[in-house]
Scaffold this motif. Sequence first.
Motif, short mmCIF file in Angstrom:
data_model
loop_
_atom_site.label_atom_id
_atom_site.label_comp_id
_atom_site.label_asym_id
_atom_site.label_seq_id
_atom_site.Cartn_x
_atom_site.Cartn_y
_atom_site.Cartn_z
N ILE A 30 -24.97 -1.54 -64.95
CA ILE A 30 -25.24 -1.98 -63.58
C ILE A 30 -26.68 -2.49 -63.42
N ASP A 31 -27.65 -1.84 -64.05
CA ASP A 31 -29.04 -2.30 -63.92
C ASP A 31 -29.21 -3.68 -64.55
N GLU A 32 -28.55 -3.92 -65.66
CA GLU A 32 -28.61 -5.21 -66.34
C GLU A 32 -27.96 -6.28 -65.46
N ILE A 33 -26.84 -5.94 -64.81
CA ILE A 33 -26.14 -6.87 -63.93
C ILE A 33 -27.04 -7.28 -62.77
N ARG A 34 -27.68 -6.30 -62.16
CA ARG A 34 -28.59 -6.60 -61.03
C ARG A 34 -29.81 -7.40 -61.48
N ALA A 37 -28.71 -11.01 -62.17
CA ALA A 37 -28.41 -11.67 -60.89
C ALA A 37 -29.69 -11.93 -60.09
N GLY A 38 -30.59 -10.97 -60.07
CA GLY A 38 -31.84 -11.16 -59.34
C GLY A 38 -32.64 -12.34 -59.84
N ARG A 39 -32.56 -12.59 -61.13
CA ARG A 39 -33.32 -13.70 -61.72
C ARG A 39 -32.57 -15.03 -61.69
N TYR A 40 -31.24 -15.01 -61.90
CA TYR A 40 -30.53 -16.26 -62.16
C TYR A 40 -29.35 -16.55 -61.23
N ASP A 41 -28.82 -15.56 -60.53
CA ASP A 41 -27.65 -15.78 -59.67
C ASP A 41 -27.71 -14.78 -58.52
N PRO A 42 -28.73 -14.92 -57.65
CA PRO A 42 -29.01 -13.89 -56.64
C PRO A 42 -28.07 -13.91 -55.44
N GLN A 43 -26.81 -13.62 -55.72
CA GLN A 43 -25.83 -13.55 -54.66
C GLN A 43 -25.53 -12.09 -54.35
N PHE A 45 -22.98 -10.27 -53.85
CA PHE A 45 -21.92 -9.53 -54.55
C PHE A 45 -22.27 -9.18 -55.99
N HIS A 46 -23.43 -9.69 -56.46
CA HIS A 46 -23.95 -9.29 -57.77
C HIS A 46 -25.10 -8.29 -57.64
N LEU A 47 -25.61 -8.12 -56.43
CA LEU A 47 -26.83 -7.34 -56.23
C LEU A 47 -26.66 -6.06 -55.42
N ASP A 48 -25.78 -6.07 -54.44
CA ASP A 48 -25.70 -4.98 -53.47
C ASP A 48 -24.27 -4.42 -53.39
N GLU A 49 -24.09 -3.20 -53.84
CA GLU A 49 -22.75 -2.59 -53.85
C GLU A 49 -22.12 -2.53 -52.47
N GLU A 50 -22.91 -2.20 -51.47
CA GLU A 50 -22.38 -2.07 -50.12
C GLU A 50 -21.93 -3.42 -49.57
N LEU A 51 -22.78 -4.43 -49.68
CA LEU A 51 -22.41 -5.76 -49.19
C LEU A 51 -21.26 -6.37 -50.00
N ALA A 52 -21.20 -6.04 -51.29
CA ALA A 52 -20.16 -6.59 -52.16
C ALA A 52 -18.76 -6.15 -51.72
N ALA A 61 -19.87 -7.13 -58.77
CA ALA A 61 -19.36 -7.81 -59.96
C ALA A 61 -20.52 -8.47 -60.71
N ALA A 62 -20.38 -8.55 -62.02
CA ALA A 62 -21.37 -9.28 -62.82
C ALA A 62 -21.22 -10.78 -62.54
N SER A 63 -22.31 -11.49 -62.59
CA SER A 63 -22.27 -12.95 -62.50
C SER A 63 -21.48 -13.50 -63.68
#
Length: 157
Positions: A30-34, A37-43, A45-52, A61-63
Motif C-alpha cells: 500500500i505504501d508503494e502504491i501511494r 500515485a503521489g508522484r505519477y498518477d495522483p488520483q 482512488f490511488h491515494l485515499d482509501e476513504e475517497l476510493a 487501487a494501484a495505478s
Amino acid sequence: MTEDAQAVKLYLDDLTIGQRFTSPSHVMEIDEIREFAGRYDPQFFHLDEELARDSLFGKLAASGWHTAATTMRLLVQSLPLAGGLIGAGGEISWPRATWPGDRIHVESEIVTIAPSRSKPERGLVTFRSETINQDGEIVQVFTPKIVSWRREPPSGK
C-alpha cells in the motif's frame, strides 16, 4: 527464467515462437502504491482509501501505470535478452485492477520473431506478457515489440 539464468544472454538466433518465460513475484504494498500515485498518477482512488470507496473501484487501487512499471521490472528480471529490453512499441490493457497486497508475476510467451531486412544485426520479437495476481487473475496484458540482437549478422549481407 530464474535469476541464475540472467547470466545467460539470449540472442535472436536462440529464440523460438512459443518460448515461455516466468518472472519472480512482487507484492504491491500500500505504501508503494501511494508513493507511485503521489508522484505519477495522483488520483484520489490511488491515494485515499476513504475517497476510493466512492470510485469505480470501490476501494484503493494501484495505478495501471504502477502495474506497468512493476511489470517492466519483472520483465527485466525474466527476459535475459542480450543488449537489454529495448522497446519498439506495443499494446497494453488492464482487464482488472491491482489491489494493495496483490502478489503479481509475469508470464511471457514469444508470439512473433521478425529478423530485420535492413539491419541484419537485429530483429523484432513480439511477446505476450500477462501480469497475473496470486489468484491466477490477469491484471495486465502487454504485447511489447522488443529489439533483439543476433550473435553475428548473417554472412553475405
